[in-house]
Write an enzyme that holds these catalytic residues in place. Structure first.
Site, PDB file in Angstrom:
ATOM      1  N   SER A  24     -15.296   8.326  79.347  1.00 17.18           N
ATOM      2  CA  SER A  24     -15.993   7.386  80.235  1.00 17.18           C
ATOM      3  C   SER A  24     -17.276   6.836  79.599  1.00 17.18           C
ATOM      4  CB  SER A  24     -16.298   8.053  81.575  1.00 17.18           C
ATOM      5  OG  SER A  24     -17.042   9.239  81.386  1.00 17.18           O
ATOM      6  N   GLY A  77     -12.984  16.881  73.489  1.00 19.82           N
ATOM      7  CA  GLY A  77     -11.557  17.000  73.759  1.00 19.82           C
ATOM      8  C   GLY A  77     -11.205  17.076  75.230  1.00 19.82           C
ATOM      9  N   GLY A 105     -10.937  14.737  77.054  1.00 18.09           N
ATOM     10  CA  GLY A 105      -9.991  13.631  77.261  1.00 18.09           C
ATOM     11  C   GLY A 105      -8.773  13.736  76.362  1.00 18.09           C
ATOM     12  N   ALA A 138     -19.343  13.472  74.378  1.00 16.36           N
ATOM     13  CA  ALA A 138     -19.091  14.900  74.147  1.00 16.36           C
ATOM     14  C   ALA A 138     -19.024  15.603  75.495  1.00 16.36           C
ATOM     15  CB  ALA A 138     -20.200  15.504  73.300  1.00 16.36           C
ATOM     16  N   ASP A 139     -18.399  16.765  75.492  1.00 10.98           N
ATOM     17  CA  ASP A 139     -18.369  17.596  76.701  1.00 10.98           C
ATOM     18  C   ASP A 139     -19.553  18.548  76.733  1.00 10.98           C
ATOM     19  OD1 ASP A 139     -15.852  16.579  77.806  1.00 10.98           O
ATOM     20  OD2 ASP A 139     -15.040  17.373  75.933  1.00 10.98           O
ATOM     21  N   LYS A 149     -24.620  17.262  79.642  1.00 10.83           N
ATOM     22  CA  LYS A 149     -23.852  17.787  78.500  1.00 10.83           C
ATOM     23  C   LYS A 149     -24.712  18.672  77.584  1.00 10.83           C
ATOM     24  CE  LYS A 149     -20.507  15.106  79.930  1.00 10.83           C
ATOM     25  NZ  LYS A 149     -19.914  14.036  79.178  1.00 10.83           N
ATOM     26  N   GLU A 175     -10.460  12.011  67.188  1.00 10.89           N
ATOM     27  CA  GLU A 175     -11.934  11.958  67.186  1.00 10.89           C
ATOM     28  C   GLU A 175     -12.478  12.669  65.950  1.00 10.89           C
ATOM     29  OE1 GLU A 175     -12.663  13.691  71.031  1.00 10.89           O
ATOM     30  OE2 GLU A 175     -12.685  11.744  72.018  1.00 10.89           O
TER      31      GLU A 175
HETATM   32  C1  5RP Z   1     -12.467  12.935  74.802  1.00 10.43           C
HETATM   33  C2  5RP Z   1     -13.826  13.452  74.534  1.00 10.43           C
HETATM   34  C3  5RP Z   1     -14.954  12.821  75.288  1.00 10.43           C
HETATM   35  O1  5RP Z   1     -15.897  12.371  74.380  1.00 10.43           O
HETATM   36  C4  5RP Z   1     -15.579  13.851  76.194  1.00 10.43           C
HETATM   37  O2  5RP Z   1     -14.546  14.395  77.022  1.00 10.43           O
HETATM   38  C5  5RP Z   1     -16.678  13.254  77.065  1.00 10.43           C
HETATM   39  O3  5RP Z   1     -16.109  12.388  77.993  1.00 10.43           O
HETATM   40  P1  5RP Z   1     -17.001  11.594  79.052  1.00 10.43           P
HETATM   41  O4  5RP Z   1     -17.788  10.581  78.281  1.00 10.43           O
HETATM   42  O5  5RP Z   1     -15.966  10.966  79.959  1.00 10.43           O
HETATM   43  O6  5RP Z   1     -17.862  12.574  79.778  1.00 10.43           O
HETATM   44  O7  5RP Z   1     -14.064  14.334  73.756  1.00 10.43           O
HETATM   45  O8  5RP Z   1     -11.493  13.700  74.124  1.00 10.43           O
END
Ligand code: 5RP
Length: 231
Positions: A39, A104, A106, A92-93, A130, A112
């Site tokens: 996102s 990951g 997503g 990033a998560d 995050k 990536e």
């Molecule tokens: C996808 C990822 C994204 O960068 C991670 O999940 C962050 O997503 P978001 O910006 O929706 O919080 O690693 O594989």
């Protein structure tokens, strides 16, 4: 939508806008921009579109991002067709102060990691939710060849994790995801990243410690902060 979600979205947009400005200072008329997934990356893509006349081309870390870029009329190249990626911008998560990441959420971690490996500079963009002192509260995604799923899960348990099969998800590479719980605190992250890479059947794991981000833009209630890795 809750107020918390609304403000998180606003932070994502703010950080994406700052990342677009930063990108424009980094590229020339032959630069390739690496584009992440998720996102926050979507906010970045949508804001980058206003500057598409200045963009020679991009490579994308997922089919979803490639489709979004093409929808804006931004050229997308196969990574094998480009010599260099000037800058890679992705979310990033989790990120720690060393700018080691968990990614990951997503399911795009393999592509990536490949684009990050090629990129001269890796700019991570994230809202303040995050930011962590220690990685591992977010379950660590591991991409696995489908026939190796049970074998890999057993090895992950031996390492102290609690793997959960992400049902109904196939990656762009045709693989499955195991989300590994209860690994916090992951330290040293490089060591665990290497160990996981060595399990037969693992394609990639979501630790970005061997190749961390170079710079982080963190969206906070006090504005966008630029963070460089702590030694
Ligand atoms: C996808 C990822 C994204 O960068 C991670 O999940 C962050 O997503 P978001 O910006 O929706 O919080 O690693 O594989």
């Amino acid at each position: 939508m809750t107020a918390e979600k609304l403000s998180q979205d606003a932070l994502k947009r703010a950080v994406a806008a700052a990342a677009v400005e930063y990108t424009l200072t980094r590229i020339d008329d032959k630069s390739i921009i690496g584009i992440g997934t998720g996102s926050t990356a979507n906010c970045y893509i949508d804001l980058l579109a206003a500057h598409k006349a200045k963009i020679y081309g991009t490579v994308a870390s997922s089919e979803a991002s490639a489709e979004r870029l093409r929808g804006h009329g931004i050229p997308v190249y196969d990574l094998n067709a480009v010599d260099e990626v000037t800058i890679y911008v992705d979310g990033a998560d989790e990120t720690n102060p060393h700018l080691e990441l968990i990614k990951g959420g997503g399911a795009a971690l393999t592509r990536e990691k490949i684009v990050a490996a090629v990129a001269r500079e890796f700019l991570c963009i994230a809202d303040e939710s995050k930011w962590v002192d220690h990685l591992g509260t977010f379950p660590l995604p591991v991409e696995v060849v489908p026939m190796a799923r049970s074998h890999v899960a057993r090895q992950l348990v031996k390492l102290g994790g609690d793997p959960v099969y992400r049902l109904g998800v196939l990656t762009d590479n045709g693989n499955v995801i195991l989300d590994v719980h209860h690994l916090c605190p992951i330290s040293p992250a490089r060591e665990l990243e290497e160990k996981l890479n060595n399990i037969t059947g693992v394609v990639t794991n979501g630790l970005f410690a061997l190749r961390p981000a170079d710079v982080l833009m963190l969206g906070t209630a006090d504005g966008v902060k630029i963070v460089y890795a702590k030694d």
